[in-house]
Design a protein around this motif. Structure first.
Motif, PDB file in Angstrom:
ATOM      1  N   THR A  74       0.832  -1.211   0.000  1.00 12.66           N
ATOM      2  CA  THR A  74       0.000   0.000   0.000  1.00 12.66           C
ATOM      3  C   THR A  74       0.865   1.259   0.000  1.00 12.66           C
ATOM      4  O   THR A  74       0.599   2.209  -0.752  1.00 12.66           O
ATOM      5  N   VAL A  77       2.399   1.818  -3.379  1.00 11.84           N
ATOM      6  CA  VAL A  77       1.452   2.428  -4.330  1.00 11.84           C
ATOM      7  C   VAL A  77       1.345   3.927  -4.095  1.00 11.84           C
ATOM      8  O   VAL A  77       1.351   4.723  -5.047  1.00 11.84           O
ATOM      9  N   VAL A 145       5.812  -1.697  -8.457  1.00 15.01           N
ATOM     10  CA  VAL A 145       4.625  -0.855  -8.608  1.00 15.01           C
ATOM     11  C   VAL A 145       4.899   0.284  -9.578  1.00 15.01           C
ATOM     12  O   VAL A 145       4.079   0.587 -10.453  1.00 15.01           O
ATOM     13  N   TRP A 191       0.227  -3.374  -7.014  1.00 12.34           N
ATOM     14  CA  TRP A 191       0.005  -3.680  -5.594  1.00 12.34           C
ATOM     15  C   TRP A 191       0.122  -5.181  -5.350  1.00 12.34           C
ATOM     16  O   TRP A 191       0.751  -5.612  -4.372  1.00 12.34           O
TER      17      TRP A 191
END
Length: 264
Positions: A74, A77, A145, A191
């Motif tokens: 997370t 990202v 990512v 992700w």
């Protein structure tokens, strides 16, 4: 359109079999009823899967890895999205350096990175912290990512964004309502790849984990140094299944060809 000849097909088949054979064998061993690493021939048993779920160390390490991978993916990202937009759409001094800096963990051996991070954390007194473990994994998974986000940004048609701006939408609205939905497959794929790589990371994690933050791959390594039994195969089979399910969900939702290859 060129087609592969019989020699190429045979070669590809052998490569695929060579790659899949260890996974198939380890999954079969996981169902053995015996106490040794043997392939079951007469009956299959869930004995070692049950042993995994009642083993407190393995379950604690699993939850550590789950939270670690979720947080690392997370945060990666959140870092990669603005960085990808800046690098792929704007020209500014240091653009190439910034791109190389973000992608550099791909070419640095994880062993070297783990030793360097261990030394850094020792100097600043941060050894054993779960937060710094998350930061270490963010460094490792961010390139995955960023690459997919940049590929998604390069492949979209910007006419929709320009039309929205012409009709009076603000930049934030355009980003939220148009840009993000158009690059969502790249974000989701990035992700997921970051999650899988963080969850499976071993080499670097050995150096930066503490007894309270041992991840599942590190726990498996520690267990394998003490004893070898089919429980290791059961844990491996569960990790293979988790990865396979995640890739299947991603393929059904967006299509792996669209995310990884860029096909429409």
């Amino acid at each position: 359109m060129d087609r592969n000849g019989p020699i190429a097909l045979v070669f590809h088949t052998l490569v695929v079999c060579f790659m899949l054979a260890p996974l198939v064998i380890i999954c079969l061993v996981a169902f053995t009823p015996d106490s040794t690493l043997t392939i079951p021939t007469t009956e299959f048993s869930l004995r070692w899967f049950k042993a995994v779920f009642v083993h407190p160390d393995f379950m604690a390490s699993f939850y550590n890895s789950l939270w670690l991978a979720t947080l690392a993916a997370t945060i990666a990202v959140l870092i990669s999205l603005p960085a990808g937009i800046a690098i792929s759409r704007y020209e500014f001094p240091g653009r190439g350096f910034l791109n190389g800096l973000f992608l550099s963990p791909l070419i640095i051996p994880h062993l070297v990175l783990g030793v360097a991070l261990l030394r850094l954390f020792t100097l600043i007194g941060a050894t054993g912290s779960f937060g710094w473990l998350v930061a270490s994994h963010v460094v490792v998974v961010t390139p995955y990512v960023l690459r997919l986000v940049m590929a998604a940004l390069t492949g979209i048609d910007r006419n929709a964004e320009q039309a929205a701006l012409t009709l009076g939408a603000g930049p934030l609205t355009v980003f939220r309502r148009i840009t993000v939905p158009m690059i969502l497959p790249g974000i989701t794929g990035g992700w997921l790849l970051a999650f899988i790589n963080s969850f499976d990371e071993l080499t670097m994690s050995i150096f930066v984990t503490s007894p309270q933050t041992v991840t599942l791959p590190v726990r498996m390594y520690m267990y394998a140094t003490e004893s070898i039994d089919p429980m290791m195969a059961a844990v491996s089979a569960l990790m293979i299944a988790l990865t396979g399910i995640a890739m299947l969900v991603l393929d059904r939702a967006f299509g792996l060809d669209r995310i990884l290859v860029g096909q429409k």
